[in-house]
Write a protein that holds these residues in place. Structure first.
Motif, PDB file in Angstrom:
ATOM      1  N   ARG A 288      41.273  41.064  21.041  1.00 43.88           N
ATOM      2  CA  ARG A 288      39.785  41.533  21.498  1.00 43.88           C
ATOM      3  C   ARG A 288      38.769  41.512  20.466  1.00 43.88           C
ATOM      4  NH1 ARG A 288      39.584  46.618  25.233  1.00 43.88           N
ATOM      5  NH2 ARG A 288      37.291  46.570  26.108  1.00 43.88           N
ATOM      6  N   ASN A 296      31.983  41.972  24.632  1.00 46.88           N
ATOM      7  CA  ASN A 296      33.426  42.083  24.488  1.00 46.88           C
ATOM      8  C   ASN A 296      33.835  40.825  25.144  1.00 46.88           C
ATOM      9  OD1 ASN A 296      35.192  44.939  23.947  1.00 46.88           O
ATOM     10  ND2 ASN A 296      33.152  44.928  23.697  1.00 46.88           N
ATOM     11  N   ARG A 297      34.971  40.223  24.327  1.00 45.56           N
ATOM     12  CA  ARG A 297      35.586  39.162  24.950  1.00 45.56           C
ATOM     13  C   ARG A 297      37.208  39.517  24.309  1.00 45.56           C
ATOM     14  NH1 ARG A 297      32.625  35.016  26.825  1.00 45.56           N
ATOM     15  NH2 ARG A 297      34.375  33.623  26.646  1.00 45.56           N
ATOM     16  N   LEU A 298      37.992  38.908  25.436  1.00 48.67           N
ATOM     17  CA  LEU A 298      39.365  38.662  25.157  1.00 48.67           C
ATOM     18  C   LEU A 298      39.607  37.189  24.941  1.00 48.67           C
ATOM     19  CD1 LEU A 298      41.909  40.603  25.070  1.00 48.67           C
ATOM     20  CD2 LEU A 298      42.250  39.962  27.405  1.00 48.67           C
ATOM     21  N   ARG A 311      37.299  35.269  27.370  1.00 46.11           N
ATOM     22  CA  ARG A 311      36.750  35.521  28.498  1.00 46.11           C
ATOM     23  C   ARG A 311      36.080  36.935  28.332  1.00 46.11           C
ATOM     24  NH1 ARG A 311      38.551  38.846  32.362  1.00 46.11           N
ATOM     25  NH2 ARG A 311      40.799  39.482  32.184  1.00 46.11           N
ATOM     26  N   ILE A 313      34.997  40.480  28.881  1.00 40.76           N
ATOM     27  CA  ILE A 313      35.428  41.872  29.501  1.00 40.76           C
ATOM     28  C   ILE A 313      34.551  42.783  29.149  1.00 40.76           C
ATOM     29  CG2 ILE A 313      37.879  41.181  29.423  1.00 40.76           C
ATOM     30  CD1 ILE A 313      38.077  42.855  26.879  1.00 40.76           C
ATOM     31  N   ALA A 317      37.005  48.268  28.906  1.00 40.17           N
ATOM     32  CA  ALA A 317      38.055  47.963  29.362  1.00 40.17           C
ATOM     33  C   ALA A 317      39.258  48.383  28.752  1.00 40.17           C
ATOM     34  CB  ALA A 317      37.921  46.295  29.632  1.00 40.17           C
ATOM     35  N   ILE A 319      43.186  47.429  27.721  1.00 44.03           N
ATOM     36  CA  ILE A 319      44.151  46.272  27.711  1.00 44.03           C
ATOM     37  C   ILE A 319      45.710  46.711  27.569  1.00 44.03           C
ATOM     38  CG2 ILE A 319      44.580  43.987  26.957  1.00 44.03           C
ATOM     39  CD1 ILE A 319      41.863  44.184  28.091  1.00 44.03           C
ATOM     40  N   VAL A 328      43.980  44.376  32.658  1.00 46.66           N
ATOM     41  CA  VAL A 328      42.900  44.929  32.319  1.00 46.66           C
ATOM     42  C   VAL A 328      42.319  45.837  33.150  1.00 46.66           C
ATOM     43  CG1 VAL A 328      40.282  44.342  31.842  1.00 46.66           C
ATOM     44  CG2 VAL A 328      42.059  42.623  31.550  1.00 46.66           C
ATOM     45  N   THR A 330      39.702  48.250  34.405  1.00 42.89           N
ATOM     46  CA  THR A 330      38.090  48.779  34.049  1.00 42.89           C
ATOM     47  C   THR A 330      37.645  49.782  35.038  1.00 42.89           C
ATOM     48  OG1 THR A 330      37.923  46.340  33.466  1.00 42.89           O
ATOM     49  CG2 THR A 330      35.821  47.650  33.891  1.00 42.89           C
ATOM     50  N   TYR A 337      46.802  39.795  35.077  1.00 44.48           N
ATOM     51  CA  TYR A 337      46.613  38.431  34.562  1.00 44.48           C
ATOM     52  C   TYR A 337      47.917  37.849  33.835  1.00 44.48           C
ATOM     53  CZ  TYR A 337      41.527  39.086  35.149  1.00 44.48           C
ATOM     54  OH  TYR A 337      40.331  39.468  35.441  1.00 44.48           O
ATOM     55  N   LYS A 342      44.118  34.908  36.775  1.00 38.30           N
ATOM     56  CA  LYS A 342      44.562  36.217  37.532  1.00 38.30           C
ATOM     57  C   LYS A 342      45.573  36.081  38.666  1.00 38.30           C
ATOM     58  CE  LYS A 342      41.883  39.826  39.943  1.00 38.30           C
ATOM     59  NZ  LYS A 342      40.391  40.207  40.231  1.00 38.30           N
TER      60      LYS A 342
END
Length: 427
Positions: A288, A296-298, A311, A313, A317, A319, A328, A330, A337, A342
């Motif tokens: 992350r 934020n991105r994962l 992607r 997030i 969120a 994890i 995830v 939220t 996923y 997903k």
């Protein structure tokens, strides 16, 4: 450097709750879209052990639970504790700990054996960690006040399989085939560089392979080792890792599979909750980061070690991983996923803000504990395996615990309690 004790004395104390993986504020949950499992009441425990306090420590301070680990095949549950020791002499300059590994009978709660990592008048522990193999072998790493460092392997009878002296500070991780990775480092050099030695041992203590690399191990599990290969930066009198590391991924043959340089705008040390870095069963890696321009991105790295996707997030969120999947959380939405995309989701309706935690159980499922209700969820579908609620006998779920094979082991005061849930096959 270990001695076996069995005596106990009762003290008035509270048990320190370690930062549980997944503590956050969330709404009290009810589910929609899923057929709920029958709700069970956590009533009187099957047993509660005697006090796990040790009388060898002159302390009234809180005691930390470092680990609880169940071994059903051996009718055993381990508790690794660490008690602070009160300073009594001007010669004592460090914060002392008195560490023990206690093994309880899983059917009765009776103490089977206990090992204290201190000899009378000898050095105390200053740092400790433990991991456990599937057959019940316990690996315990200790750093002592005389600067010595030891790695112990115990069998389920409490006998020492082997003991190794470690020359530098180390982290230990359980890998594939229950092999043990020991990552040692002598610290940051004057130019900010760090070198680590990776040593992989089998259960007999035989060295399988060893390699010295540039960087610090961030996480190791399954068949992957994730390394921060960047130089650290000076901040006052301290060295700190950079926020946008160069990440290298190794396999258990200690071959480097890949590397990825996070861009300058990325910060891997910030937002959200849960696992900021995780390794899935198939060797895929999740990391992350917060990017200044996009949030934020994962980031998902495939089993080949290469970046597969990234992607967006939410910043809040949460994890959590299990098996080959990850969730995830939220707000009130829990999404499941795999690396391919997903799978499903489920909702938790508003009721009231409560403290809860999400974790991965020993047997690879998801556990969600709210203030009054707890869930064990199927890691492939998010469907209920168990739903349990508190009762007069169990007024709160806020405690150190572990779940394995339809049993919850939970700290209650100074003792460990066992709660047996209904068999899933009987529902």
């Amino acid at each position: 450097m270990h001695t076996t004790y069995t005596n106990r004395k009762r003290k008035s104390t509270t048990w320190a709750v370690l930062l549980l993986s997944g503590m956050l504020l969330l709404n009290m949950n009810t589910t929609t879209g899923y057929a709920a499992a029958s709700t069970e009441s956590l009533s009187k425990p099957a047993w509660t052990s005697s006090s796990l306090m040790l009388n060898e420590a002159n302390t009234e301070k809180d005691v930390m639970i470092k680990n609880i680990y169940a071994v059903p095949a051996k009718n055993l549950v381990y508790v690794h504790t660490s008690q602070p020791v009160t300073k009594t002499s001007s010669k004592t300059t460090l914060d002392w700990q008195l560490d023990s590994l206690q093994a309880l009978d899983a059917k009765t709660g009776q103490l089977k054996w206990s090992t204290i990592f201190h000899e009378k008048s000898g050095p105390y522990t200053t740092y400790s960690n433990s991991v456990y193999a599937s057959n019940g072998t316990a690996y315990v790493y200790m750093e002592y006040s005389d600067k010595s460092k030891k790695l112990y392997s115990f069998n389920t009878s409490g006998k020492t399989n082997w003991v190794k002296t470690v020359n530098s500070s180390a982290n230990i991780s359980l890998m594939d085939n229950d092999n043990l990775l020991v990552a040692t480092s002598q610290g940051v050099q004057s130019n900010g560089s760090v070198r680590s030695t990776l040593s992989l041992y089998d259960q007999k203590g035989k060295l399988l392979t060893e390699k010295t690399i540039a960087g610090t191990v961030l996480k190791a599990a399954k068949g992957r080792i994730v390394v921060d290969a960047s130089k650290q930066v000076k901040s006052g009198n301290f060295w700190q890792p950079v926020a946008n590391p160069k990440v290298e991924i190794y396999d258990t043959s200690l071959n480097r599979l890949s590397f990825y340089q996070f861009p300058a705008e990325a910060n891997t040390q910030g937002d959200g909750g849960g696992e900021a870095l995780a390794i899935l069963d198939d060797g895929s890696v999740l990391m992350r980061a917060n990017f200044e321009t996009t949030g934020n991105r994962l980031m998902g790295f495939g089993s080949d070690g290469k970046l597969a996707w990234g992607r967006a997030i939410a910043g809040d969120a949460y994890i959590q991983t299990a098996g080959n999947g990850y969730t995830v959380l939220t707000g009130s939405k829990l999404e499941l996923y795999t690396m391919k995309g997903k799978v499903t989701e489920r909702m938790f309706k508003d009721a009231q803000p409560v403290l809860m935690h999400v974790d991965r159980t020993q047997d690879g499922q998801y556990q969600l504990d709210f203030a009054k209700t707890g869930y064990i969820l199927n890691p492939q579908t998010l469907e209920d395996v168990h739903v349990y609620i508190v009762s007069t006998a169990v007024p709160s779920l806020e405690s150190i615990s572990t779940y394995m094979n339809e049993v919850i082991y939970s700290m209650k005061g100074e003792a460990l309690s066992k709660y047996a849930l209904k068999s899933s096959s009987a529902k």
